[in-house]
Design a protein around this motif. Structure first.
Motif, PDB file in Angstrom:
ATOM      1  N   PRO A 120      40.901  82.671  71.186  1.00 57.76           N
ATOM      2  CA  PRO A 120      40.164  83.327  71.232  1.00 57.76           C
ATOM      3  C   PRO A 120      39.311  83.234  69.951  1.00 57.76           C
ATOM      4  O   PRO A 120      38.085  83.845  69.805  1.00 57.76           O
ATOM      5  CB  PRO A 120      41.071  84.522  70.847  1.00 57.76           C
ATOM      6  CG  PRO A 120      42.323  84.586  72.270  1.00 57.76           C
ATOM      7  CD  PRO A 120      42.921  83.125  71.636  1.00 57.76           C
ATOM      8  N   GLY A 121      39.971  83.749  68.491  1.00 63.79           N
ATOM      9  CA  GLY A 121      39.960  83.643  67.216  1.00 63.79           C
ATOM     10  C   GLY A 121      38.288  82.011  67.370  1.00 63.79           C
ATOM     11  O   GLY A 121      37.778  82.280  66.877  1.00 63.79           O
ATOM     12  N   ASP A 124      35.579  82.690  69.161  1.00 65.92           N
ATOM     13  CA  ASP A 124      35.295  83.309  68.383  1.00 65.92           C
ATOM     14  C   ASP A 124      33.792  83.056  67.467  1.00 65.92           C
ATOM     15  O   ASP A 124      32.405  83.919  67.290  1.00 65.92           O
ATOM     16  CB  ASP A 124      35.685  84.584  67.357  1.00 65.92           C
ATOM     17  CG  ASP A 124      36.392  85.421  68.347  1.00 65.92           C
ATOM     18  OD1 ASP A 124      36.180  86.190  69.728  1.00 65.92           O
ATOM     19  OD2 ASP A 124      37.564  86.515  67.529  1.00 65.92           O
ATOM     20  N   ARG A 125      34.044  81.988  67.046  1.00 63.89           N
ATOM     21  CA  ARG A 125      32.931  80.861  66.256  1.00 63.89           C
ATOM     22  C   ARG A 125      31.367  80.282  67.361  1.00 63.89           C
ATOM     23  O   ARG A 125      30.955  80.216  66.615  1.00 63.89           O
ATOM     24  CB  ARG A 125      33.932  79.880  65.381  1.00 63.89           C
ATOM     25  CG  ARG A 125      35.109  80.735  63.996  1.00 63.89           C
ATOM     26  CD  ARG A 125      34.497  82.031  62.888  1.00 63.89           C
ATOM     27  NE  ARG A 125      35.766  81.729  62.493  1.00 63.89           N
ATOM     28  CZ  ARG A 125      35.238  83.611  61.810  1.00 63.89           C
ATOM     29  NH1 ARG A 125      34.387  83.551  61.910  1.00 63.89           N
ATOM     30  NH2 ARG A 125      36.292  83.270  60.805  1.00 63.89           N
ATOM     31  N   LEU A 182      38.902  85.375  79.356  1.00 65.99           N
ATOM     32  CA  LEU A 182      37.688  85.147  77.803  1.00 65.99           C
ATOM     33  C   LEU A 182      36.332  85.562  77.584  1.00 65.99           C
ATOM     34  O   LEU A 182      35.104  85.772  77.328  1.00 65.99           O
ATOM     35  CB  LEU A 182      37.783  84.472  76.984  1.00 65.99           C
ATOM     36  CG  LEU A 182      39.620  84.951  76.076  1.00 65.99           C
ATOM     37  CD1 LEU A 182      39.811  83.683  74.733  1.00 65.99           C
ATOM     38  CD2 LEU A 182      38.999  86.616  74.841  1.00 65.99           C
ATOM     39  N   LYS A 260      31.267  79.551  76.196  1.00 65.53           N
ATOM     40  CA  LYS A 260      31.674  80.997  76.252  1.00 65.53           C
ATOM     41  C   LYS A 260      30.215  81.588  77.349  1.00 65.53           C
ATOM     42  O   LYS A 260      28.848  81.204  77.465  1.00 65.53           O
ATOM     43  CB  LYS A 260      31.200  81.373  74.944  1.00 65.53           C
ATOM     44  CG  LYS A 260      31.483  82.580  74.354  1.00 65.53           C
ATOM     45  CD  LYS A 260      30.722  82.297  72.884  1.00 65.53           C
ATOM     46  CE  LYS A 260      30.919  84.116  72.165  1.00 65.53           C
ATOM     47  NZ  LYS A 260      31.815  83.861  71.146  1.00 65.53           N
TER      48      LYS A 260
END
Length: 262
Positions: A120-121, A124-125, A182, A260
């Motif tokens: 998940p991190g 996020d990028r 996600l 994403k």
């Protein structure tokens, strides 16, 4: 326990190690990304393929090994950084990092036991509509790994090797579930390559440059040759050569390409 990497030893099987990267990249459908990052870039020979494909992009290669980055800096036109992949999942309150259009990690996440929780991190990028693509080995139940683990657990080696890093990974379905939850579009699959190796102790040569390296470096100088001799013998038994001196080494790899949500 820290260890170092040897770019020359790693590149001894550059073609075999590079093919999964090419197969991964083929499923990334980004057309004109502006920012491309390779986390765990190693000596940079594969990162160069990113720059060749997306010539208008700013391409950065990041690796925690100063030795690998020193070798990579021989390749021009790419930004190279020594850094820890885990820094990419930490908060960036000043927003110093630009969103990434394509974030790639090839044969790196397996060195972080918690890497499933890092996804998940990492996502996020990535910019909305961007791509996260990674490949990890999935062959940890093969003799190339199990014989090392069993041997390292014996005396007189165990007291030195018990804290050595060992790689691990999950199944493609595990990665797919996390990224689907996600909101990503996910393409996950696995492939078993059959590497044809020639010459004495070629399997040992392969693993001593990657998965077995932390274990070997954890041993003191007086024990390492004994361990290596025993390890070579076990690998020769597990991977017998044919009459022509060839060894076929199966190597399962796991691939994930996620886009994403916009």
């Amino acid at each position: 326990m820290s260890h170092t990497w040897d770019p020359d030893r790693y590149l001894a099987y550059a073609d075999e190690r590079g093919r999964p990267f090419v197969d991964l990249l083929a499923r990334v459908q980004a057309e004109t990304p502006s920012v491309v990052v390779d986390l765990g870039c190693g000596p940079g020979n594969l990162t160069a393929l990113l720059a060749d494909r997306w010539r208008g992009a700013s391409v950065t290669g990041i690796d925690s090994s100063p030795e690998m980055i020193a070798a990579a800096r021989e390749i021009e036109g790419i930004d190279w950084e020594v850094g820890d992949l885990r820094d990419w999942v930490r908060p960036d309150p000043l927003a110093l990092r630009a969103p990434v259009d394509v974030l790639v990690s090839n044969a790196t996440l397996q060195w972080l036991p918690e890497h499933l929780d890092l996804l998940p991190g990492l996502l996020d990028r990535v910019r909305a509509g961007g791509w996260l693509a990674f490949q990890v080995p999935g062959n940890f139940d093969e003799p190339s790994h199990t014989t090392r683990t069993e041997l390292a657990a014996r005396e007189p080696y165990a007291e030195h090797t018990r804290d050595a890093r060992v790689p691990t990974s999950h199944g493609p379905d595990d990665y797919a579930r996390v990224l689907l939850d996600l909101g990503c579009e996910v393409d996950a699959w696995e492939t078993t390559y059959l590497h044809v190796l020639s010459g004495p102790d070629r399997v040992f040569d392969w693993v001593s440059g990657t998965g077995a390296r932390p274990t070997l470096q954890a041993l003191p100088d007086d024990l390492r040759p004994l361990f290596e001799d025993e390890f070579r013998a076990l690998l020769r038994e597990a991977y017998p050569a044919d009459a022509s001196g060839r060894v076929i080494m199966p190597f399962r790899r796991i691939f994930v390409v996620a886009r994403k949500a916009q």
